[in-house]
Design a protein around this motif. Structure first.
Motif, PDB file in Angstrom:
ATOM      1  N   PRO A   1     -70.523   0.193 -57.064  1.00  0.00           N
ATOM      2  CA  PRO A   1     -69.385   0.138 -56.203  1.00  0.00           C
ATOM      3  C   PRO A   1     -68.716  -1.081 -56.353  1.00  0.00           C
ATOM      4  CG  PRO A   1     -71.731  -0.411 -54.911  1.00  0.00           C
ATOM      5  CD  PRO A   1     -72.054   0.095 -56.512  1.00  0.00           C
ATOM      6  N   HIS A   2     -67.579  -1.386 -55.968  1.00  0.00           N
ATOM      7  CA  HIS A   2     -66.754  -2.377 -55.966  1.00  0.00           C
ATOM      8  C   HIS A   2     -66.540  -2.950 -54.721  1.00  0.00           C
ATOM      9  CE1 HIS A   2     -64.881   0.227 -59.458  1.00  0.00           C
ATOM     10  NE2 HIS A   2     -66.012  -0.462 -59.915  1.00  0.00           N
ATOM     11  N   PRO A   3     -66.578  -4.416 -54.777  1.00  0.00           N
ATOM     12  CA  PRO A   3     -66.474  -5.164 -53.277  1.00  0.00           C
ATOM     13  C   PRO A   3     -64.538  -4.982 -53.211  1.00  0.00           C
ATOM     14  CG  PRO A   3     -66.568  -6.729 -55.404  1.00  0.00           C
ATOM     15  CD  PRO A   3     -67.047  -5.316 -55.707  1.00  0.00           C
ATOM     16  N   GLU A   4     -64.435  -5.349 -51.793  1.00  0.00           N
ATOM     17  CA  GLU A   4     -63.044  -5.036 -51.474  1.00  0.00           C
ATOM     18  C   GLU A   4     -61.875  -6.028 -52.216  1.00  0.00           C
ATOM     19  OE1 GLU A   4     -64.383  -8.778 -49.447  1.00  0.00           O
ATOM     20  OE2 GLU A   4     -65.406  -6.631 -49.758  1.00  0.00           O
ATOM     21  N   TRP A   5     -62.480  -7.145 -52.831  1.00  0.00           N
ATOM     22  CA  TRP A   5     -61.536  -7.898 -53.449  1.00  0.00           C
ATOM     23  C   TRP A   5     -61.364  -7.539 -55.034  1.00  0.00           C
ATOM     24  CZ3 TRP A   5     -64.664 -10.041 -57.380  1.00  0.00           C
ATOM     25  CH2 TRP A   5     -65.910  -9.832 -57.231  1.00  0.00           C
ATOM     26  N   LEU A   6     -62.184  -6.568 -55.520  1.00  0.00           N
ATOM     27  CA  LEU A   6     -61.985  -6.110 -57.080  1.00  0.00           C
ATOM     28  C   LEU A   6     -61.125  -4.901 -56.956  1.00  0.00           C
ATOM     29  CD1 LEU A   6     -62.689  -6.137 -59.776  1.00  0.00           C
ATOM     30  CD2 LEU A   6     -64.823  -4.728 -59.255  1.00  0.00           C
ATOM     31  N   HIS A   7     -60.202  -4.907 -57.663  1.00  0.00           N
ATOM     32  CA  HIS A   7     -59.016  -4.020 -57.778  1.00  0.00           C
ATOM     33  C   HIS A   7     -58.900  -3.442 -59.142  1.00  0.00           C
ATOM     34  CE1 HIS A   7     -57.554  -5.529 -53.923  1.00  0.00           C
ATOM     35  NE2 HIS A   7     -57.727  -6.669 -54.675  1.00  0.00           N
ATOM     36  N   VAL A   8     -59.481  -2.259 -59.324  1.00  0.00           N
ATOM     37  CA  VAL A   8     -59.678  -1.447 -60.791  1.00  0.00           C
ATOM     38  C   VAL A   8     -58.404  -0.372 -60.966  1.00  0.00           C
ATOM     39  CG1 VAL A   8     -61.100  -0.120 -62.318  1.00  0.00           C
ATOM     40  CG2 VAL A   8     -62.099  -1.808 -60.707  1.00  0.00           C
ATOM     41  N   ARG A   9     -57.767  -0.733 -62.051  1.00  0.00           N
ATOM     42  CA  ARG A   9     -56.547   0.204 -62.527  1.00  0.00           C
ATOM     43  C   ARG A   9     -56.702   0.607 -64.001  1.00  0.00           C
ATOM     44  NH1 ARG A   9     -52.842  -0.835 -58.541  1.00  0.00           N
ATOM     45  NH2 ARG A   9     -53.258  -2.883 -57.385  1.00  0.00           N
ATOM     46  N   HIS A  10     -55.982   1.562 -64.202  1.00  0.00           N
ATOM     47  CA  HIS A  10     -55.710   2.256 -65.764  1.00  0.00           C
ATOM     48  C   HIS A  10     -54.160   1.955 -65.635  1.00  0.00           C
ATOM     49  CE1 HIS A  10     -59.163   5.297 -64.749  1.00  0.00           C
ATOM     50  NE2 HIS A  10     -59.755   3.929 -65.107  1.00  0.00           N
ATOM     51  N   ALA A  11     -53.658   1.235 -66.582  1.00  0.00           N
ATOM     52  CA  ALA A  11     -52.495   0.590 -66.809  1.00  0.00           C
ATOM     53  C   ALA A  11     -52.309   0.291 -68.147  1.00  0.00           C
ATOM     54  CB  ALA A  11     -51.875  -0.398 -65.692  1.00  0.00           C
ATOM     55  N   GLU A  12     -50.941   0.183 -68.455  1.00  0.00           N
ATOM     56  CA  GLU A  12     -50.438  -0.575 -69.693  1.00  0.00           C
ATOM     57  C   GLU A  12     -49.015  -0.826 -69.717  1.00  0.00           C
ATOM     58  OE1 GLU A  12     -49.679   3.277 -72.526  1.00  0.00           O
ATOM     59  OE2 GLU A  12     -51.772   2.908 -72.238  1.00  0.00           O
ATOM     60  N   GLY A  13     -48.611  -1.482 -70.381  1.00  0.00           N
ATOM     61  CA  GLY A  13     -47.035  -1.984 -70.653  1.00  0.00           C
ATOM     62  C   GLY A  13     -46.500  -2.382 -69.583  1.00  0.00           C
ATOM     63  N   ASP A  14     -45.528  -1.654 -69.165  1.00  0.00           N
ATOM     64  CA  ASP A  14     -44.781  -1.726 -68.046  1.00  0.00           C
ATOM     65  C   ASP A  14     -45.596  -1.984 -66.905  1.00  0.00           C
ATOM     66  OD1 ASP A  14     -42.560  -2.215 -69.515  1.00  0.00           O
ATOM     67  OD2 ASP A  14     -41.526  -0.235 -69.034  1.00  0.00           O
ATOM     68  N   GLU A  15     -46.568  -1.087 -66.684  1.00  0.00           N
ATOM     69  CA  GLU A  15     -47.480  -0.727 -65.383  1.00  0.00           C
ATOM     70  C   GLU A  15     -48.282  -2.230 -65.150  1.00  0.00           C
ATOM     71  OE1 GLU A  15     -48.252   3.946 -65.502  1.00  0.00           O
ATOM     72  OE2 GLU A  15     -49.770   2.501 -67.198  1.00  0.00           O
ATOM     73  N   ILE A  16     -48.501  -2.800 -66.332  1.00  0.00           N
ATOM     74  CA  ILE A  16     -49.263  -4.396 -66.089  1.00  0.00           C
ATOM     75  C   ILE A  16     -48.089  -5.354 -65.624  1.00  0.00           C
ATOM     76  CG2 ILE A  16     -50.475  -6.076 -67.394  1.00  0.00           C
ATOM     77  CD1 ILE A  16     -51.653  -3.992 -69.200  1.00  0.00           C
ATOM     78  N   HIS A  17     -46.945  -5.304 -66.305  1.00  0.00           N
ATOM     79  CA  HIS A  17     -45.952  -5.963 -65.729  1.00  0.00           C
ATOM     80  C   HIS A  17     -45.611  -6.095 -64.572  1.00  0.00           C
ATOM     81  CE1 HIS A  17     -44.147  -5.892 -70.218  1.00  0.00           C
ATOM     82  NE2 HIS A  17     -45.454  -6.570 -70.168  1.00  0.00           N
ATOM     83  N   ALA A  18     -45.730  -4.897 -64.000  1.00  0.00           N
ATOM     84  CA  ALA A  18     -45.297  -4.550 -62.356  1.00  0.00           C
ATOM     85  C   ALA A  18     -46.555  -5.170 -61.542  1.00  0.00           C
ATOM     86  CB  ALA A  18     -45.465  -3.205 -62.123  1.00  0.00           C
ATOM     87  N   LEU A  19     -47.694  -5.760 -62.146  1.00  0.00           N
ATOM     88  CA  LEU A  19     -48.638  -6.332 -61.258  1.00  0.00           C
ATOM     89  C   LEU A  19     -48.623  -7.862 -61.366  1.00  0.00           C
ATOM     90  CD1 LEU A  19     -52.099  -4.650 -63.008  1.00  0.00           C
ATOM     91  CD2 LEU A  19     -50.491  -4.036 -60.819  1.00  0.00           C
ATOM     92  N   LEU A  20     -47.484  -8.417 -62.096  1.00  0.00           N
ATOM     93  CA  LEU A  20     -47.573  -9.719 -62.373  1.00  0.00           C
ATOM     94  C   LEU A  20     -46.985 -10.711 -61.113  1.00  0.00           C
ATOM     95  CD1 LEU A  20     -46.246  -9.935 -66.027  1.00  0.00           C
ATOM     96  CD2 LEU A  20     -48.657 -10.405 -65.417  1.00  0.00           C
ATOM     97  N   PRO A  21     -46.084 -10.175 -60.325  1.00  0.00           N
ATOM     98  CA  PRO A  21     -45.722 -10.829 -59.315  1.00  0.00           C
ATOM     99  C   PRO A  21     -46.873 -11.545 -58.476  1.00  0.00           C
ATOM    100  CG  PRO A  21     -44.340  -9.036 -59.504  1.00  0.00           C
ATOM    101  CD  PRO A  21     -45.462  -8.747 -60.281  1.00  0.00           C
TER     102      PRO A  21
END
Length: 338
Positions: free
Chosen positions: A212-232
């Motif tokens: 299991p993942h703790p509440e502070w760990l966010h797991v995603r499948h992403a690449e390219g622009d999808e990663i850029h969207a996380l940057l803010p």
């Protein structure tokens, strides 16, 4: 020696960037794929007669060993007087402790690695490596090896939110040599010390941290622009690899992707990646223990906006200096007659 139609990850990121930049400089033919598909494609290319129109061939090798068809095709090219530059991307097989317990297939690969490298060297005009350390380990310090480090994508200008509190890790979170386990322990330790921080993990399917993942760990499948969207919301990017014989001489492609994101970098003191971050003054170099990483995370979280902005500006400058277009021009200049 990889397919280019099955998503973007470590090796295909490099290959795709170089393909695009080379296509802007020269007339480019691309043969790509895993072994079976590559055998067929190389045979068709050889019988087409198009080899005789080539000035040069650039080869991106695989972690897996080359097939006999690769050596035969390149040998034919050399016999026709065509220059061949072969890039050796890694040498996991020489470092038994890198991937943990070895399977029978992995042990066989290690046994065959040096003979197959000798085969590639025999059919190549020159070999290229990402670092001098890797070149020395594979072909020795006296070889005429070209250094062709990873390049960086064009920097992206994504403003950081004032309350950004996430550390971004991109890669295989299950491979001990990549250090995600110690990173998660470090984030947990920093949080226990009162640091407001969360962890963003971007992995390919099957490479996520075990649940299991703790509440502070966010797991995603992403690449390219999808990663850029996380940057803010990203405060810094991280490469938490433990020190070791291979990690000291390796230079992760994602390090240069991180530079292009314009965020401070937190990297462990593996020699090559630490050198890049220190020379660029683009973040913090830490020892590889969870405790040291936790302290470094605390330093990032408490850094002034001016310090964070300076590291970010320096990261972008380093990305521009290490562009994929510059790497492609090196390849062109070595293979295409002036």
């Amino acid at each position: 020696m990889y397919p280019l139609d099955q998503g973007m990850w470590g090796p295909t990121v490099r290959i795709s960037h170089l393909r695009d930049e080379l296509a802007a400089l020269v007339d480019l033919d691309v043969v790509a794929g895993y072994r079976c598909a590559r055998r067929v494609a190389l045979a068709r290319y050889a019988v087409s007669g198009r080899l005789r129109g080539l000035d040069g061939i650039y080869v991106e090798s695989s972690t897996f060993l080359p097939a006999e068809a690769d050596l035969a095709f390149l040998g034919l090219a050399r016999a026709l007087g065509i220059g061949v530059l072969t890039y050796i991307r890694d040498a996991y097989q020489l470092f038994a402790d890198y991937g943990g317990a070895a399977t029978l297939r992995q042990r066989a690969s290690r046994t065959a690695f040096r003979p197959m490298i000798r085969g590639l060297r025999a059919v190549s005009s020159r070999l290229a490596f990402p670092t001098r350390g890797l070149a020395d380990a594979v072909v020795g310090p006296d070889a005429d090896a070209l250094l062709l480090p990873p390049g960086a994508p064009t920097p992206v200008d994504v403003p950081r939110h004032d309350d950004a509190d996430r550390i971004l890790f991109v890669g295989d979170a299950r491979l001990p040599a990549h250090g995600a386990d110690r990173l998660m322990a470090a984030v947990a330790g920093a949080r226990r010390d009162g640091v407001k921080v969360e962890l963003e993990v971007v992995s390919r399917p099957g490479q996520e941290p075990p649940a299991p993942h703790p509440e502070w760990l966010h797991v995603r499948h992403a690449e390219g622009d999808e990663i850029h969207a996380l940057l803010p919301g990203v405060l810094a990017t991280v490469i938490p690899r433990p020190r070791g014989a291979y990690n000291d001489l390796a230079l992760p492609i994602k390090l240069f992707d991180y530079l292009s994101y314009g965020r401070p970098l937190l990297v462990t003191d593996c020699l090559e990646q630490a050198r890049v971050v220190r020379e660029a003054d683009a973040g913090i170099v830490s020892a590889d223990s969870p405790e040291a990483l936790a302290a470094a995370i605390g330093r990032l979280a408490s850094a002034s906006a001016a310090d964070l902005d300076a590291w970010s500006t320096n990261a972008h400058a380093a990305a521009r200096a290490a562009s994929w277009s510059a790497r492609a021009a090196m390849i062109r200049d070595l293979l295409v007659p002036t």
